[in-house]
Design a protein around this motif. Structure first.
Motif, PDB file in Angstrom:
ATOM      1  N   VAL A  89      32.958  40.296  37.577  1.00  0.00           N
ATOM      2  CA  VAL A  89      34.258  40.433  38.224  1.00  0.00           C
ATOM      3  C   VAL A  89      35.297  39.567  37.531  1.00  0.00           C
ATOM      4  O   VAL A  89      34.966  38.640  36.790  1.00  0.00           O
ATOM      5  CB  VAL A  89      34.182  40.032  39.721  1.00  0.00           C
ATOM      6  CG1 VAL A  89      33.284  40.975  40.501  1.00  0.00           C
ATOM      7  CG2 VAL A  89      33.717  38.584  39.874  1.00  0.00           C
ATOM      8  N   LEU A  90      36.548  39.901  37.786  1.00  0.00           N
ATOM      9  CA  LEU A  90      37.668  39.026  37.452  1.00  0.00           C
ATOM     10  C   LEU A  90      38.190  38.488  38.775  1.00  0.00           C
ATOM     11  O   LEU A  90      38.475  39.263  39.695  1.00  0.00           O
ATOM     12  CB  LEU A  90      38.755  39.791  36.708  1.00  0.00           C
ATOM     13  CG  LEU A  90      38.441  40.146  35.254  1.00  0.00           C
ATOM     14  CD1 LEU A  90      39.558  40.989  34.667  1.00  0.00           C
ATOM     15  CD2 LEU A  90      38.227  38.894  34.419  1.00  0.00           C
ATOM     16  N   VAL A  91      38.281  37.162  38.881  1.00  0.00           N
ATOM     17  CA  VAL A  91      38.778  36.523  40.084  1.00  0.00           C
ATOM     18  C   VAL A  91      40.244  36.175  39.840  1.00  0.00           C
ATOM     19  O   VAL A  91      40.554  35.346  38.985  1.00  0.00           O
ATOM     20  CB  VAL A  91      37.979  35.245  40.413  1.00  0.00           C
ATOM     21  CG1 VAL A  91      38.470  34.635  41.724  1.00  0.00           C
ATOM     22  CG2 VAL A  91      36.479  35.552  40.491  1.00  0.00           C
ATOM     23  N   TYR A  92      41.131  36.844  40.559  1.00  0.00           N
ATOM     24  CA  TYR A  92      42.561  36.557  40.437  1.00  0.00           C
ATOM     25  C   TYR A  92      42.906  35.486  41.467  1.00  0.00           C
ATOM     26  O   TYR A  92      42.705  35.668  42.667  1.00  0.00           O
ATOM     27  CB  TYR A  92      43.381  37.823  40.665  1.00  0.00           C
ATOM     28  CG  TYR A  92      43.300  38.785  39.513  1.00  0.00           C
ATOM     29  CD1 TYR A  92      44.215  38.724  38.471  1.00  0.00           C
ATOM     30  CD2 TYR A  92      42.274  39.731  39.440  1.00  0.00           C
ATOM     31  CE1 TYR A  92      44.126  39.594  37.384  1.00  0.00           C
ATOM     32  CE2 TYR A  92      42.185  40.603  38.361  1.00  0.00           C
ATOM     33  CZ  TYR A  92      43.111  40.525  37.343  1.00  0.00           C
ATOM     34  OH  TYR A  92      43.017  41.385  36.270  1.00  0.00           O
TER      35      TYR A  92
ATOM     36  N   ARG B 128      43.502  34.417  35.963  1.00  0.00           N
ATOM     37  CA  ARG B 128      42.424  35.405  35.909  1.00  0.00           C
ATOM     38  C   ARG B 128      41.164  34.701  35.417  1.00  0.00           C
ATOM     39  O   ARG B 128      41.119  34.204  34.304  1.00  0.00           O
ATOM     40  CB  ARG B 128      42.816  36.545  34.967  1.00  0.00           C
ATOM     41  CG  ARG B 128      41.851  37.704  34.993  1.00  0.00           C
ATOM     42  CD  ARG B 128      42.371  38.841  34.165  1.00  0.00           C
ATOM     43  NE  ARG B 128      42.417  38.488  32.743  1.00  0.00           N
ATOM     44  CZ  ARG B 128      42.738  39.334  31.787  1.00  0.00           C
ATOM     45  NH1 ARG B 128      43.072  40.571  32.075  1.00  0.00           N
ATOM     46  NH2 ARG B 128      42.754  38.946  30.533  1.00  0.00           N
ATOM     47  N   VAL B 129      40.139  34.665  36.268  1.00  0.00           N
ATOM     48  CA  VAL B 129      38.913  33.918  35.990  1.00  0.00           C
ATOM     49  C   VAL B 129      37.718  34.874  35.946  1.00  0.00           C
ATOM     50  O   VAL B 129      37.424  35.530  36.942  1.00  0.00           O
ATOM     51  CB  VAL B 129      38.675  32.841  37.072  1.00  0.00           C
ATOM     52  CG1 VAL B 129      37.349  32.133  36.840  1.00  0.00           C
ATOM     53  CG2 VAL B 129      39.833  31.846  37.097  1.00  0.00           C
TER      54      VAL B 129
ATOM     55  N   ARG C 242      40.759  25.389  39.634  1.00  0.00           N
ATOM     56  CA  ARG C 242      41.768  26.410  39.926  1.00  0.00           C
ATOM     57  C   ARG C 242      41.358  27.222  41.154  1.00  0.00           C
ATOM     58  O   ARG C 242      42.173  27.502  42.035  1.00  0.00           O
ATOM     59  CB  ARG C 242      41.936  27.321  38.708  1.00  0.00           C
ATOM     60  CG  ARG C 242      43.051  28.326  38.835  1.00  0.00           C
ATOM     61  CD  ARG C 242      43.196  29.140  37.569  1.00  0.00           C
ATOM     62  NE  ARG C 242      43.662  28.323  36.468  1.00  0.00           N
ATOM     63  CZ  ARG C 242      43.025  28.185  35.304  1.00  0.00           C
ATOM     64  NH1 ARG C 242      41.907  28.821  35.085  1.00  0.00           N
ATOM     65  NH2 ARG C 242      43.514  27.430  34.362  1.00  0.00           N
ATOM     66  N   LEU C 243      40.058  27.580  41.222  1.00  0.00           N
ATOM     67  CA  LEU C 243      39.580  28.352  42.363  1.00  0.00           C
ATOM     68  C   LEU C 243      39.592  27.506  43.632  1.00  0.00           C
ATOM     69  O   LEU C 243      39.971  27.987  44.707  1.00  0.00           O
ATOM     70  CB  LEU C 243      38.167  28.870  42.087  1.00  0.00           C
ATOM     71  CG  LEU C 243      37.520  29.722  43.179  1.00  0.00           C
ATOM     72  CD1 LEU C 243      38.361  30.957  43.457  1.00  0.00           C
ATOM     73  CD2 LEU C 243      36.111  30.130  42.772  1.00  0.00           C
ATOM     74  N   ALA C 244      39.221  26.239  43.502  1.00  0.00           N
ATOM     75  CA  ALA C 244      39.175  25.363  44.674  1.00  0.00           C
ATOM     76  C   ALA C 244      40.562  25.122  45.262  1.00  0.00           C
ATOM     77  O   ALA C 244      40.707  24.900  46.469  1.00  0.00           O
ATOM     78  CB  ALA C 244      38.532  24.035  44.288  1.00  0.00           C
TER      79      ALA C 244
ATOM     80  N   LEU D  26      39.133  39.711  44.096  1.00  0.00           N
ATOM     81  CA  LEU D  26      38.108  40.047  43.115  1.00  0.00           C
ATOM     82  C   LEU D  26      38.261  41.501  42.664  1.00  0.00           C
ATOM     83  O   LEU D  26      38.485  42.378  43.497  1.00  0.00           O
ATOM     84  CB  LEU D  26      36.712  39.860  43.708  1.00  0.00           C
ATOM     85  CG  LEU D  26      36.043  38.497  43.526  1.00  0.00           C
ATOM     86  CD1 LEU D  26      36.907  37.399  44.125  1.00  0.00           C
ATOM     87  CD2 LEU D  26      34.658  38.493  44.168  1.00  0.00           C
ATOM     88  N   MET D  27      38.150  41.716  41.360  1.00  0.00           N
ATOM     89  CA  MET D  27      38.145  43.065  40.804  1.00  0.00           C
ATOM     90  C   MET D  27      36.925  43.204  39.905  1.00  0.00           C
ATOM     91  O   MET D  27      36.696  42.368  39.037  1.00  0.00           O
ATOM     92  CB  MET D  27      39.414  43.347  40.000  1.00  0.00           C
ATOM     93  CG  MET D  27      40.648  43.459  40.852  1.00  0.00           C
ATOM     94  SD  MET D  27      42.055  44.073  39.908  1.00  0.00           S
ATOM     95  CE  MET D  27      43.278  44.237  41.198  1.00  0.00           C
ATOM     96  N   GLN D  28      36.143  44.236  40.177  1.00  0.00           N
ATOM     97  CA  GLN D  28      34.928  44.437  39.397  1.00  0.00           C
ATOM     98  C   GLN D  28      35.265  45.013  38.017  1.00  0.00           C
ATOM     99  O   GLN D  28      36.150  45.851  37.864  1.00  0.00           O
ATOM    100  CB  GLN D  28      33.965  45.376  40.124  1.00  0.00           C
ATOM    101  CG  GLN D  28      32.591  45.466  39.489  1.00  0.00           C
ATOM    102  CD  GLN D  28      31.577  46.113  40.413  1.00  0.00           C
ATOM    103  OE1 GLN D  28      31.838  46.326  41.580  1.00  0.00           O
ATOM    104  NE2 GLN D  28      30.415  46.423  39.889  1.00  0.00           N
TER     105      GLN D  28
END
Length: 198
Positions: free
Chosen positions: A120-123, A148-149, A179-181, A190-192
Motif C-alpha cells: 500500500v501507499l499510506v497518504y 506518501r509512505v 510522519r505517520l505518528a 491507504l491505497m493498495q
C-alpha cells in the motif's frame, strides 16, 4: 502408411519440443500454507514446484531448503507464493530499518478487501498549524500535499478499536514512522498498489 509415417514424425517433434521446454524448468521452493510476517519458516510451510528458469527472478532452488528453514517471513506469505531471497530474513522482526505501526481507519480510508500481504501507499496529512486537526472535508492542512509512505500490510483487524474503526497494522521504513505518528485523526488514507509497487 503415409499417414502413419506422418503421425510418427509429429509425435517425435512433439516429444522433442516438450523435452526442450522441460529442460528450461527447475525445482524451486513455494509456500505451502499461509505464513505470518515474523513467523519462523518450517518444513511444513514449504513445498517443491516446477518453475520456468528465469534469470530475472531470483527464485530459491529446492536444494537450498535448509538455508530457508528457521528464518522468518519478512512479509505475510500466502500459499502458492514462489519463494525469493527477499521474502525471508533473520530471526529478528521487524527487519533492521523497519518498524510496525497500527492505525485506526474508518470506511473510505482504506480499500475494501484489504488483506495481509498487500502493498500500500499510506497518504499522511500534516497537522494544521497549532496542532489542530484538518477542517472537515479537507484532506490536507493548508492545501499541503500529503506525504506518501510505502508499506506492507501485516494484518487487518475488522473488530477494530470498538468505535467503528478498522485497525490496520503495517510494516514501513523506520524513517517514515515519525510522519505517520504525527498524523492527525482522519489524516491517514491507504491505497493498495500492484505487487511491483506501482
Amino acid at each position: 502408411m503415409a499417414l502413419g509415417g506422418l503421425l510418427v514424425i509429429v509425435s517425435v517433434l512433439a516429444y522433442a519440443y516438450g523435452a526442450v521446454q522441460l529442460g528450461d524448468r527447475v525445482q524451486v521452493l513455494a509456500v505451502a500454507r499461509p505464513v505470518a510476517a515474523g513467523q519462523a519458516i518450517t518444513a511444513a510451510d514449504l513445498k517443491q514446484v516446477s518453475a520456468a528458469r528465469d534469470s530475472g527472478v531470483p527464485l530459491v532452488p529446492a536444494t537450498d531448503a535448509a538455508q530457508v528453514l528457521g528464518r522468518t517471513a519478512v512479509v505475510p506469505l500466502v500459499a502458492g507464493t514462489l519463494l525469493t531471497p527477499s521474502l525471508v530474513g533473520d530471526a529478528a522482526f521487524p527487519p533492521a530499518g523497519k518498524v510496525t505501526a497500527s492505525v485506526a481507519l474508518k470506511p473510505g480510508q482504506y480499500p475494501q478487501g484489504l488483506a495481509a500481504g498487500a502493498r500500500v501507499l499510506v497518504y499522511v496529512s500534516a497537522a494544521a498549524p497549532g496542532g489542530t486537526e484538518p477542517a472537515a472535508g479537507s484532506s490536507t492542512a493548508g492545501g499541503a500535499v500529503p506525504a506518501r509512505v510505502p508499506a506492507v500490510v501485516l494484518g487487518v483487524d475488522l473488530g477494530g478499536d470498538g468505535q467503528g474503526a478498522t485497525v490496520v497494522t503495517v510494516l514501513l521504513d523506520a524513517s517514515d514512522a515519525p510522519r505517520l505518528a504525527a498524523a492527525p485523526a482522519g489524516g491517514v488514507v491507504l491505497m493498495q498498489t500492484s505487487p511491483g509497487g506501482n
